[in-house]
Design a protein around this motif. Structure first.
Motif: not given
Length: 289
Positions: A36-43
């Protein structure tokens, strides 16, 4: 590749979810990793790139295989778009029953009728989410072990109404990943490997709390006498003392057995926020973590 499963969706881009998605992509599956979070996907993307590039440098994988896997892997926040064409969805989200039941109910509405819906949870058995769907016969646990890119074992755990065809398809999928499926005949909290591990951990913590030996010496005995790659306290730090604590609470909630509750010393570390390697301090200290 399993002939019944071609498109895989993994929900939750934490350590487990991201590595499960990478394993599927490396095996040739069209794979989507959802959070649900783009920053988690980027990480997750950065962590996977680092991990897979290191594997190439050490000769564990070829550059061609890793590049091909990245071609197969999509990272997205649009769950419904990718779930609409999934053959298998692996839920690796937060260990919260209410949230998991909501996720499974939503997936049931979005996914095609043939889609298998499985949870990677080792504490929440699939019967507790299956009845949130209209396809309980297509629901089971597929429990990968951390780190999923390395560990061979995957526990395949049906609930009472899981169809034999679902178990067979899930088992074939695990084998197609190059993993070793361990099939349970029925579900039980903790499954097989963690119940064995919990017995060792419980005894180790008991010896420590009773003043029989220091935790470092207990770890040393496990490694030098039993041949374990790491001791039970080192392993708690690797897995996360928060994870260990919450697993114990989840088992107590399911069984009502007071012996399932977290040990005093584990509870103290959890409440202090000393979770192990991820926080820089657990049973041991990890400078620079």
């Amino acid at each position: 590749m399993s002939t019944d499963i071609r498109t895989v969706v993994v929900l939750g881009a934490g350590t487990m979810g991201s590595q499960i998605a990478a394993v599927a992509a490396l095996a040739g599956y069209t794979t989507a990793l959802v959070d649900i979070r783009q920053e988690q996907l980027d990480h997750a993307r950065a962590q996977l790139r680092s991990r897979l590039d290191r594997d190439v440098e050490k000769g564990r994988r070829t550059r061609a295989d890793v590049d091909a896997a990245w071609e197969q892997l999509t990272l997205t926040t649009d769950r419904d778009a990718v779930a609409a064409s999934a053959d298998l969805v692996i839920e690796a989200a937060v260990e919260d029953l209410k949230i998991k039941r909501s996720i499974f109910a939503e997936l049931d509405r979005v996914c095609p009728p043939h889609t298998l819906l499985v949870t990677n949870s080792s504490n929440i058995v699939s019967s507790r989410v299956a009845d949130a769907t209209d396809r309980p016969e297509k629901v089971c646990n597929l429990h990968f072990f951390n780190p999923a890119l390395v560990m061979a074992c995957v526990e395949v755990v049906p609930h009472e109404t899981t169809a034999p065809e679902t178990v067979d398809a899930a088992t074939a999928f695990v084998e197609s990943l190059g993993k070793t499926p361990v099939r349970l005949k029925r579900e039980v909290p903790g499954f097989v490997a963690n119940r064995l591990l919990n017995a060792l951990r419980r005894e180790a913590v008991g010896l420590y709390e009773d003043g029989v030996a220091d935790f470092k010496d207990i770890d040393l005995a496990a490694k030098t006498a039993l041949g374990h790659p790491m001791g039970p306290f080192e392993l708690m730090d690797l897995v996360g003392i928060d994870v260990v604590y919450l697993i114990r609470l989840a088992e107590y909630e399911q069984t009502g057995d007071p012996s399932a509750l977290p040990a005093r010393s584990v509870k103290e570390k959890y409440e202090a926020g000393d979770f192990g390697r991820k926080t820089g301090r657990g049973w041991y200290e990890y400078p620079g973590a």
